[in-house]
Motif scaffolding. Structure first.
Motif, PDB file in Angstrom:
ATOM      1  N   THR A  69       0.712  -0.922  -0.107  1.00  0.00           N
ATOM      2  CA  THR A  69       0.192  -0.295  -0.179  1.00  0.00           C
ATOM      3  C   THR A  69       0.750   1.705   0.211  1.00  0.00           C
ATOM      4  O   THR A  69       0.461   2.447  -0.812  1.00  0.00           O
ATOM      5  CB  THR A  69      -0.883  -0.187   1.111  1.00  0.00           C
ATOM      6  N   PHE A  70       1.715   1.332   0.523  1.00  0.00           N
ATOM      7  CA  PHE A  70       3.130   2.667   0.786  1.00  0.00           C
ATOM      8  C   PHE A  70       3.445   2.684  -0.230  1.00  0.00           C
ATOM      9  O   PHE A  70       3.860   3.782  -0.907  1.00  0.00           O
ATOM     10  CB  PHE A  70       3.527   2.266   1.883  1.00  0.00           C
ATOM     11  N   ARG A  71       3.886   1.592  -1.533  1.00  0.00           N
ATOM     12  CA  ARG A  71       4.502   1.791  -2.168  1.00  0.00           C
ATOM     13  C   ARG A  71       3.496   2.513  -3.737  1.00  0.00           C
ATOM     14  O   ARG A  71       3.700   3.075  -3.930  1.00  0.00           O
ATOM     15  CB  ARG A  71       5.005   0.353  -3.013  1.00  0.00           C
ATOM     16  N   VAL A  72       2.055   2.363  -4.060  1.00  0.00           N
ATOM     17  CA  VAL A  72       1.786   1.826  -4.595  1.00  0.00           C
ATOM     18  C   VAL A  72       1.091   3.690  -4.302  1.00  0.00           C
ATOM     19  O   VAL A  72       1.143   4.733  -4.793  1.00  0.00           O
ATOM     20  CB  VAL A  72      -0.325   1.901  -4.587  1.00  0.00           C
ATOM     21  N   MET A  73       1.094   4.875  -2.863  1.00  0.00           N
ATOM     22  CA  MET A  73       0.910   5.524  -2.617  1.00  0.00           C
ATOM     23  C   MET A  73       1.957   6.328  -3.077  1.00  0.00           C
ATOM     24  O   MET A  73       1.433   7.314  -3.486  1.00  0.00           O
ATOM     25  CB  MET A  73       0.425   5.840  -0.949  1.00  0.00           C
ATOM     26  N   ALA A  74       2.819   6.030  -2.866  1.00  0.00           N
ATOM     27  CA  ALA A  74       4.326   6.670  -3.258  1.00  0.00           C
ATOM     28  C   ALA A  74       4.435   7.147  -4.576  1.00  0.00           C
ATOM     29  O   ALA A  74       5.107   8.374  -4.732  1.00  0.00           O
ATOM     30  CB  ALA A  74       5.573   6.215  -2.658  1.00  0.00           C
ATOM     31  N   GLU A  75       3.337   5.809  -5.248  1.00  0.00           N
ATOM     32  CA  GLU A  75       3.621   6.340  -6.730  1.00  0.00           C
ATOM     33  C   GLU A  75       2.925   7.020  -7.153  1.00  0.00           C
ATOM     34  O   GLU A  75       3.316   8.082  -7.955  1.00  0.00           O
ATOM     35  CB  GLU A  75       3.869   4.768  -7.408  1.00  0.00           C
ATOM     36  N   VAL A  76       2.163   7.187  -6.769  1.00  0.00           N
ATOM     37  CA  VAL A  76       0.499   7.851  -7.063  1.00  0.00           C
ATOM     38  C   VAL A  76       1.232   9.294  -6.890  1.00  0.00           C
ATOM     39  O   VAL A  76       1.074  10.707  -7.732  1.00  0.00           O
ATOM     40  CB  VAL A  76      -0.729   7.366  -5.995  1.00  0.00           C
ATOM     41  N   ALA A  77       1.575   9.692  -5.159  1.00  0.00           N
ATOM     42  CA  ALA A  77       2.609  11.223  -4.464  1.00  0.00           C
ATOM     43  C   ALA A  77       3.463  11.332  -5.571  1.00  0.00           C
ATOM     44  O   ALA A  77       3.767  12.407  -5.622  1.00  0.00           O
ATOM     45  CB  ALA A  77       2.855  11.395  -3.585  1.00  0.00           C
ATOM     46  N   VAL A 111      -0.532  15.052 -10.252  1.00  0.00           N
ATOM     47  CA  VAL A 111      -1.649  14.710  -9.347  1.00  0.00           C
ATOM     48  C   VAL A 111      -3.008  15.366  -8.486  1.00  0.00           C
ATOM     49  O   VAL A 111      -2.156  16.145  -7.857  1.00  0.00           O
ATOM     50  CB  VAL A 111      -0.940  13.560  -8.660  1.00  0.00           C
ATOM     51  N   GLY A 112      -4.140  15.110  -8.704  1.00  0.00           N
ATOM     52  CA  GLY A 112      -4.778  15.943  -7.851  1.00  0.00           C
ATOM     53  C   GLY A 112      -5.053  15.726  -6.701  1.00  0.00           C
ATOM     54  O   GLY A 112      -5.077  14.132  -6.130  1.00  0.00           O
ATOM     55  N   LEU A 113      -5.588  15.788  -5.495  1.00  0.00           N
ATOM     56  CA  LEU A 113      -5.775  16.183  -4.154  1.00  0.00           C
ATOM     57  C   LEU A 113      -7.162  14.379  -4.279  1.00  0.00           C
ATOM     58  O   LEU A 113      -6.205  13.758  -3.257  1.00  0.00           O
ATOM     59  CB  LEU A 113      -6.202  16.581  -3.762  1.00  0.00           C
ATOM     60  N   ASP A 114      -7.447  14.423  -4.593  1.00  0.00           N
ATOM     61  CA  ASP A 114      -9.001  13.258  -4.602  1.00  0.00           C
ATOM     62  C   ASP A 114      -8.002  11.698  -5.071  1.00  0.00           C
ATOM     63  O   ASP A 114      -7.979  10.972  -4.481  1.00  0.00           O
ATOM     64  CB  ASP A 114      -9.682  13.086  -5.197  1.00  0.00           C
ATOM     65  N   GLU A 115      -6.685  11.999  -5.405  1.00  0.00           N
ATOM     66  CA  GLU A 115      -6.083  11.429  -6.084  1.00  0.00           C
ATOM     67  C   GLU A 115      -4.608  10.051  -4.552  1.00  0.00           C
ATOM     68  O   GLU A 115      -4.813   9.575  -4.578  1.00  0.00           O
ATOM     69  CB  GLU A 115      -5.215  10.651  -7.210  1.00  0.00           C
ATOM     70  N   VAL A 116      -4.916  11.791  -4.315  1.00  0.00           N
ATOM     71  CA  VAL A 116      -3.540  11.228  -3.209  1.00  0.00           C
ATOM     72  C   VAL A 116      -4.316  10.600  -1.920  1.00  0.00           C
ATOM     73  O   VAL A 116      -4.198   9.903  -1.209  1.00  0.00           O
ATOM     74  CB  VAL A 116      -3.164  12.756  -2.915  1.00  0.00           C
ATOM     75  N   ARG A 117      -5.128  11.256  -1.733  1.00  0.00           N
ATOM     76  CA  ARG A 117      -6.613  10.303  -0.518  1.00  0.00           C
ATOM     77  C   ARG A 117      -7.133   9.505  -1.013  1.00  0.00           C
ATOM     78  O   ARG A 117      -7.206   9.106  -1.662  1.00  0.00           O
ATOM     79  CB  ARG A 117      -7.218  11.595  -0.497  1.00  0.00           C
TER      80      ARG A 117
END
Length: 83
Positions: free
Chosen positions: A13-21, A26-32
């Motif tokens: 999950t952290f890996r995916v979140m780091a890739e998105v960030a 990237v929009g705020l909705d994708e980061v949340r």
């Protein structure tokens, strides 16, 4: 062992979140992400179980500790323990 496996899957999950960030623009909705909120409960449970096991321990010495203590006492007297 189960806690380690659970936490290793949580790293995905952290890996995916780091890739998105890391993506520019990237929009705020994708980061949340709802996923960390779903993992917070089981993670808290795992940490709570570890804390309870660390604080509340059975009284007395284990059979291994008793055996070691006996061996140390008999070595100090110069006699060999009988097996």
């Amino acid at each position: 062992m189960a806690a380690t496996l659970f936490l290793l899957t949580y790293l995905e999950t952290f890996r995916v979140m780091a890739e998105v960030a890391a993506r520019p623009g990237v929009g705020l909705d994708e980061v949340r992400n709802v996923s960390p909120a779903l993992h917070a409960g089981p993670a808290l449970l795992v940490l709570s179980v570890a804390m309870v096991l660390a604080v509340f321990k059975p009284r007395g010495m284990t059979p291994y500790g008793q055996r070691r203590q006996y061996e140390q006492r008999t070595r100090g007297r110069g006699t060999a323990p009988v097996s």
